[in-house]
Design a protein around this motif. Structure first.
Motif, PDB file in Angstrom:
ATOM      1  N   GLN A 163       0.838  -1.200   0.000  1.00 61.28           N
ATOM      2  CA  GLN A 163       0.000   0.000   0.000  1.00 61.28           C
ATOM      3  C   GLN A 163       0.873   1.250   0.000  1.00 61.28           C
ATOM      4  O   GLN A 163       1.987   1.248   0.525  1.00 61.28           O
ATOM      5  N   ARG A 164       0.350   2.289  -0.606  1.00 60.83           N
ATOM      6  CA  ARG A 164       1.031   3.604  -0.607  1.00 60.83           C
ATOM      7  C   ARG A 164       2.510   3.434  -0.961  1.00 60.83           C
ATOM      8  O   ARG A 164       3.398   3.786  -0.189  1.00 60.83           O
ATOM      9  N   THR A 165       2.753   2.901  -2.135  1.00 57.81           N
ATOM     10  CA  THR A 165       4.114   2.560  -2.536  1.00 57.81           C
ATOM     11  C   THR A 165       5.055   3.753  -2.453  1.00 57.81           C
ATOM     12  O   THR A 165       4.674   4.913  -2.689  1.00 57.81           O
ATOM     13  N   GLN A 166       6.301   3.436  -2.100  1.00 58.83           N
ATOM     14  CA  GLN A 166       7.375   4.416  -2.021  1.00 58.83           C
ATOM     15  C   GLN A 166       8.463   4.026  -3.011  1.00 58.83           C
ATOM     16  O   GLN A 166       8.550   2.866  -3.423  1.00 58.83           O
ATOM     17  N   GLN A 167       9.322   4.974  -3.365  1.00 57.06           N
ATOM     18  CA  GLN A 167      10.371   4.690  -4.332  1.00 57.06           C
ATOM     19  C   GLN A 167      11.306   3.592  -3.834  1.00 57.06           C
ATOM     20  O   GLN A 167      11.817   2.795  -4.637  1.00 57.06           O
ATOM     21  N   GLU A 168      11.520   3.520  -2.523  1.00 56.25           N
ATOM     22  CA  GLU A 168      12.413   2.492  -1.988  1.00 56.25           C
ATOM     23  C   GLU A 168      11.815   1.086  -2.066  1.00 56.25           C
ATOM     24  O   GLU A 168      12.500   0.101  -1.774  1.00 56.25           O
ATOM     25  N   ASP A 169      10.535   0.990  -2.466  1.00 49.66           N
ATOM     26  CA  ASP A 169       9.918  -0.328  -2.657  1.00 49.66           C
ATOM     27  C   ASP A 169      10.318  -0.933  -4.002  1.00 49.66           C
ATOM     28  O   ASP A 169      10.058  -2.118  -4.258  1.00 49.66           O
ATOM     29  N   SER A 170      10.935  -0.144  -4.870  1.00 46.77           N
ATOM     30  CA  SER A 170      11.347  -0.642  -6.178  1.00 46.77           C
ATOM     31  C   SER A 170      12.348  -1.771  -6.018  1.00 46.77           C
ATOM     32  O   SER A 170      13.378  -1.615  -5.347  1.00 46.77           O
ATOM     33  N   ALA A 171      12.048  -2.906  -6.609  1.00 41.46           N
ATOM     34  CA  ALA A 171      12.879  -4.106  -6.472  1.00 41.46           C
ATOM     35  C   ALA A 171      12.221  -5.223  -7.274  1.00 41.46           C
ATOM     36  O   ALA A 171      11.133  -5.049  -7.830  1.00 41.46           O
ATOM     37  N   VAL A 172      12.891  -6.376  -7.302  1.00 38.37           N
ATOM     38  CA  VAL A 172      12.266  -7.584  -7.833  1.00 38.37           C
ATOM     39  C   VAL A 172      11.678  -8.360  -6.663  1.00 38.37           C
ATOM     40  O   VAL A 172      12.370  -8.611  -5.666  1.00 38.37           O
ATOM     41  N   TYR A 173      10.413  -8.693  -6.782  1.00 38.45           N
ATOM     42  CA  TYR A 173       9.734  -9.469  -5.746  1.00 38.45           C
ATOM     43  C   TYR A 173       9.642 -10.907  -6.233  1.00 38.45           C
ATOM     44  O   TYR A 173       9.026 -11.193  -7.255  1.00 38.45           O
ATOM     45  N   LEU A 174      10.276 -11.794  -5.482  1.00 35.55           N
ATOM     46  CA  LEU A 174      10.366 -13.199  -5.855  1.00 35.55           C
ATOM     47  C   LEU A 174       9.486 -14.050  -4.951  1.00 35.55           C
ATOM     48  O   LEU A 174       9.485 -13.874  -3.730  1.00 35.55           O
ATOM     49  N   CYS A 175       8.767 -14.958  -5.568  1.00 34.31           N
ATOM     50  CA  CYS A 175       7.974 -15.932  -4.836  1.00 34.31           C
ATOM     51  C   CYS A 175       8.635 -17.288  -5.010  1.00 34.31           C
ATOM     52  O   CYS A 175       9.217 -17.587  -6.069  1.00 34.31           O
ATOM     53  N   ALA A 176       8.579 -18.107  -3.981  1.00 34.26           N
ATOM     54  CA  ALA A 176       9.122 -19.462  -4.055  1.00 34.26           C
ATOM     55  C   ALA A 176       8.186 -20.414  -3.340  1.00 34.26           C
ATOM     56  O   ALA A 176       7.491 -20.022  -2.388  1.00 34.26           O
ATOM     57  N   SER A 177       8.174 -21.653  -3.782  1.00 36.30           N
ATOM     58  CA  SER A 177       7.388 -22.661  -3.081  1.00 36.30           C
ATOM     59  C   SER A 177       8.247 -23.901  -2.856  1.00 36.30           C
ATOM     60  O   SER A 177       9.276 -24.094  -3.518  1.00 36.30           O
ATOM     61  N   SER A 178       7.850 -24.714  -1.899  1.00 33.34           N
ATOM     62  CA  SER A 178       8.567 -25.951  -1.630  1.00 33.34           C
ATOM     63  C   SER A 178       7.609 -26.976  -1.052  1.00 33.34           C
ATOM     64  O   SER A 178       6.504 -26.645  -0.612  1.00 33.34           O
TER      65      SER A 178
END
Lengths: 109, 113
Positions: B80-95
């Motif tokens: 919510q209410r994104t900030q510039q420092e939220d910029s990144a790659v968001y990775l999901c993983a399962s096991s």
């Protein structure tokens, strides 16, 4: 809390040279996993080590788990350009897992 | 599916907007993780779901971040209410479980302008 140190941070090698990355923990581990992330890609699971002193091989890659289960190494024999990327360890203790910061390998052809 | 699927692959948003990132784990995998990776950096743990247990939210950086996993399968990470420092790659993983190897999706590249 659990601390995992991975060294070196960077390694530059000539193609054909060997490469080793080390993962050291401040606590005894239940298992350790190794992952490879190619540039621009996502981490890919390579292997899991569970037993004290365990050694596993995958072609030119040799993985070791220390006798005290506090450290591990990944050794690549005769590196190739396809080996470039960042190698991460993931250490698990008491149900909590932590990734090391990774070792980035570059290979000069 | 054959692997972990994440959507969208890229998301550009304006500062202050909310975003939702989706993860479809490998069928049958009981554990699902979210990580964040900034350029050239390591893997920052965000949240972990295991079966029907309460999720481990200890890695969420602020209360602007939340995640849910519906029916033990698909997961959504909401910022919510994104900030510039939220910029990144968001990775999901399962096991298959908490003691098994993680299988990662290709990630969502989030850019906050």
């Amino acid at each position: 809390g659990q601390q995992v140190m991975q060294i070196p941070q960077y390694q530059h090698v000539q193609e054909g040279e060997d490469f080793t990355t080390y993962c050291n923990s401040s606590t005894t581990l239940s298992n350790i996993q190794w992952y490879k992330q190619r540039p621009g890609g996502h981490p890919v699971f390579l292997i899991q080590l569970v037993k004290s002193g365990e050694v596993k091989k995958q072609k030119r890659l040799t993985f070791q788990f220390g006798e005290a289960k506090k450290n591990s190494s990944l050794h690549i024999t005769a590196t190739q350009t396809t080996d470039v990327g960042t190698y991460f360890c993931r250490a698990t203790n008491a149900g909590k897992s932590t990734f090391g910061d990774g070792t980035t390998l570059t290979v000069k052809p | 599916g054959a692997g972990v699927s994440q959507s969208p692959s890229n998301k550009v948003t304006e500062k202050g907007k909310d975003v939702e990132l989706r993860c479809d784990p490998i069928s049958g995998h009981t554990a699902l993780y979210w990580y964040r990776q900034s350029l050239g950096q390591g893997l920052e743990f965000l949240i972990y779901f295991q079966g029907n247990s309460a999720p481990d939210k200890s890695g969420l950086p602020s209360d602007r971040f939340s995640a849910e996993r519906t029916g033990g399968s698909v997961s959504t990470l909401t910022i919510q209410r994104t900030q510039q420092e939220d910029s990144a790659v968001y990775l999901c993983a399962s096991s298959l479980g908490g003691r098994k190897g993680l299988f990662f999706g290709s990630g969502t590249q989030l850019s906050v302008l």
